[in-house]
Design a protein around this motif. Sequence first.
Motif, PDB file in Angstrom:
ATOM      1  N   PRO A   4       0.812  -1.210   0.000  1.00 45.19           N
ATOM      2  CA  PRO A   4       0.000   0.000   0.000  1.00 45.19           C
ATOM      3  C   PRO A   4       0.853   1.273   0.000  1.00 45.19           C
ATOM      4  O   PRO A   4       1.904   1.339   0.646  1.00 45.19           O
ATOM      5  CB  PRO A   4      -0.821  -0.128   1.290  1.00 45.19           C
ATOM      6  N   ARG A   5       0.379   2.277  -0.713  1.00 45.69           N
ATOM      7  CA  ARG A   5       1.172   3.485  -0.939  1.00 45.69           C
ATOM      8  C   ARG A   5       1.527   4.216   0.347  1.00 45.69           C
ATOM      9  O   ARG A   5       2.583   4.852   0.432  1.00 45.69           O
ATOM     10  CB  ARG A   5       0.409   4.427  -1.883  1.00 45.69           C
ATOM     11  N   ILE A   6       0.664   4.160   1.349  1.00 40.20           N
ATOM     12  CA  ILE A   6       0.956   4.884   2.586  1.00 40.20           C
ATOM     13  C   ILE A   6       2.285   4.442   3.188  1.00 40.20           C
ATOM     14  O   ILE A   6       3.012   5.237   3.787  1.00 40.20           O
ATOM     15  CB  ILE A   6      -0.197   4.726   3.609  1.00 40.20           C
ATOM     16  N   PHE A   7       2.650   3.173   3.001  1.00 41.98           N
ATOM     17  CA  PHE A   7       3.910   2.672   3.555  1.00 41.98           C
ATOM     18  C   PHE A   7       5.101   3.122   2.721  1.00 41.98           C
ATOM     19  O   PHE A   7       6.153   3.462   3.271  1.00 41.98           O
ATOM     20  CB  PHE A   7       3.876   1.145   3.661  1.00 41.98           C
ATOM     21  N   THR A   8       4.945   3.138   1.402  1.00 44.05           N
ATOM     22  CA  THR A   8       6.073   3.569   0.575  1.00 44.05           C
ATOM     23  C   THR A   8       6.312   5.071   0.712  1.00 44.05           C
ATOM     24  O   THR A   8       7.401   5.553   0.415  1.00 44.05           O
ATOM     25  CB  THR A   8       5.853   3.210  -0.909  1.00 44.05           C
ATOM     26  N   ILE A   9       5.301   5.795   1.183  1.00 37.18           N
ATOM     27  CA  ILE A   9       5.505   7.222   1.480  1.00 37.18           C
ATOM     28  C   ILE A   9       6.052   7.389   2.890  1.00 37.18           C
ATOM     29  O   ILE A   9       7.119   7.967   3.091  1.00 37.18           O
ATOM     30  CB  ILE A   9       4.184   8.000   1.324  1.00 37.18           C
ATOM     31  N   SER A  10       5.351   6.863   3.894  1.00 37.00           N
ATOM     32  CA  SER A  10       5.718   7.138   5.288  1.00 37.00           C
ATOM     33  C   SER A  10       7.037   6.494   5.696  1.00 37.00           C
ATOM     34  O   SER A  10       7.741   7.015   6.575  1.00 37.00           O
ATOM     35  CB  SER A  10       4.606   6.667   6.234  1.00 37.00           C
ATOM     36  N   GLY A 217      -4.698  13.748   1.038  1.00 42.26           N
ATOM     37  CA  GLY A 217      -5.654  13.706   2.138  1.00 42.26           C
ATOM     38  C   GLY A 217      -5.433  12.523   3.053  1.00 42.26           C
ATOM     39  O   GLY A 217      -5.534  12.636   4.284  1.00 42.26           O
ATOM     40  N   GLU A 218      -5.101  11.376   2.485  1.00 39.74           N
ATOM     41  CA  GLU A 218      -4.833  10.183   3.286  1.00 39.74           C
ATOM     42  C   GLU A 218      -3.564  10.351   4.108  1.00 39.74           C
ATOM     43  O   GLU A 218      -3.510   9.945   5.282  1.00 39.74           O
ATOM     44  CB  GLU A 218      -4.718   8.961   2.377  1.00 39.74           C
ATOM     45  N   VAL A 219      -2.545  10.943   3.508  1.00 39.72           N
ATOM     46  CA  VAL A 219      -1.295  11.176   4.238  1.00 39.72           C
ATOM     47  C   VAL A 219      -1.520  12.170   5.369  1.00 39.72           C
ATOM     48  O   VAL A 219      -1.032  11.979   6.491  1.00 39.72           O
ATOM     49  CB  VAL A 219      -0.198  11.663   3.278  1.00 39.72           C
ATOM     50  N   ARG A 220      -2.279  13.233   5.100  1.00 38.84           N
ATOM     51  CA  ARG A 220      -2.582  14.218   6.146  1.00 38.84           C
ATOM     52  C   ARG A 220      -3.343  13.568   7.301  1.00 38.84           C
ATOM     53  O   ARG A 220      -3.035  13.802   8.479  1.00 38.84           O
ATOM     54  CB  ARG A 220      -3.375  15.360   5.518  1.00 38.84           C
ATOM     55  N   LYS A 221      -4.317  12.727   6.984  1.00 45.56           N
ATOM     56  CA  LYS A 221      -5.084  12.038   8.030  1.00 45.56           C
ATOM     57  C   LYS A 221      -4.174  11.159   8.876  1.00 45.56           C
ATOM     58  O   LYS A 221      -4.259  11.160  10.116  1.00 45.56           O
ATOM     59  CB  LYS A 221      -6.179  11.195   7.371  1.00 45.56           C
ATOM     60  N   THR A 222      -3.282  10.403   8.218  1.00 38.64           N
ATOM     61  CA  THR A 222      -2.370   9.520   8.943  1.00 38.64           C
ATOM     62  C   THR A 222      -1.420  10.312   9.829  1.00 38.64           C
ATOM     63  O   THR A 222      -1.170   9.937  10.983  1.00 38.64           O
ATOM     64  CB  THR A 222      -1.572   8.653   7.951  1.00 38.64           C
ATOM     65  N   LEU A 223      -0.893  11.409   9.315  1.00 37.59           N
ATOM     66  CA  LEU A 223       0.025  12.234  10.096  1.00 37.59           C
ATOM     67  C   LEU A 223      -0.668  12.838  11.310  1.00 37.59           C
ATOM     68  O   LEU A 223      -0.073  12.959  12.381  1.00 37.59           O
ATOM     69  CB  LEU A 223       0.607  13.343   9.215  1.00 37.59           C
ATOM     70  N   THR A 224      -1.920  13.187  11.172  1.00 34.54           N
ATOM     71  CA  THR A 224      -2.664  13.782  12.282  1.00 34.54           C
ATOM     72  C   THR A 224      -2.925  12.768  13.398  1.00 34.54           C
ATOM     73  O   THR A 224      -2.805  13.080  14.591  1.00 34.54           O
ATOM     74  CB  THR A 224      -4.005  14.343  11.782  1.00 34.54           C
ATOM     75  N   VAL A 225      -3.250  11.544  12.997  1.00 36.20           N
ATOM     76  CA  VAL A 225      -3.634  10.513  13.969  1.00 36.20           C
ATOM     77  C   VAL A 225      -2.427   9.817  14.596  1.00 36.20           C
ATOM     78  O   VAL A 225      -2.434   9.490  15.793  1.00 36.20           O
ATOM     79  CB  VAL A 225      -4.551   9.478  13.288  1.00 36.20           C
TER      80      VAL A 225
END
Length: 248
Positions: A4-10, A217-225
């Motif tokens: 999933p892309r969130i992992f390759t970004i974060s 938007g998904e990255v922002r949500k993850t960073l906030t939480v």
Amino acid sequence: MDIPRIFTISESAHRIHNPFTPEKYATLGSVLRMKPGTHILDLGSGSGEMLCTWARDHGITGTGVDMSLLFSTQAKMRAKELGVADRVEFIHNDAAGYVAEEKCDVAACVGATWIGGGAAGTIALLTKSLKPGGMLLIGEPYWRQLPPTDDVAKACGVDSVADFLTLPALVDSFTTLGYDVVEMVLADQEGWDRYEAAKWLTMRRWLEENPDDEFAGEVRKTLTVSPKRHVAYTREYFGWGVFVLMGR
């Protein structure tokens, strides 16, 4: 084929994609008492730090398999950086179901046991590539303390308390499967901090550089939480370790 892309970004700036620090990997490499030429298969090898540093420090050879194209590319670059590209190979492939053509001395899955549907299935998969008398390395989470309710477990990011075992129950489960636990190295809260907190700066920099990306938007949500979840729940409830197993 990718994660999933969130992992390759974060985790794009991570060398280690689990709560181990470089010092913990060095400890694990030492306690295994490996001889030069020991061959290791690592399923879910991430950016290759374990195999690359052990090739440098212990003279091992290794093959890593990972589903992430980014992490596999980073692993190859790390091997060149450490001067061990002739000793370790990294394959971009789905580690689920992967069986080596030539059996290895050590078979590892350090933090990706979902490839076998859990620890038991992953152990069964790894043994297909393992020489008789070889060692398995299983990286697995556990509860440092049991969440009092399923709601607290969900706040930790899992579905229920039943998703993980306590450390004694996890060790007992390996025994039940017919393995001796011959060593273990456990992560600590500093390791969790380094794994989790390093994502936050990476995500913030990515957002600054990619404000119009459809995934922002998904990255922002993850960073906030994520920071709140980590300090309130993950850091207190999650344990993680690598367990060294030998069949009876």
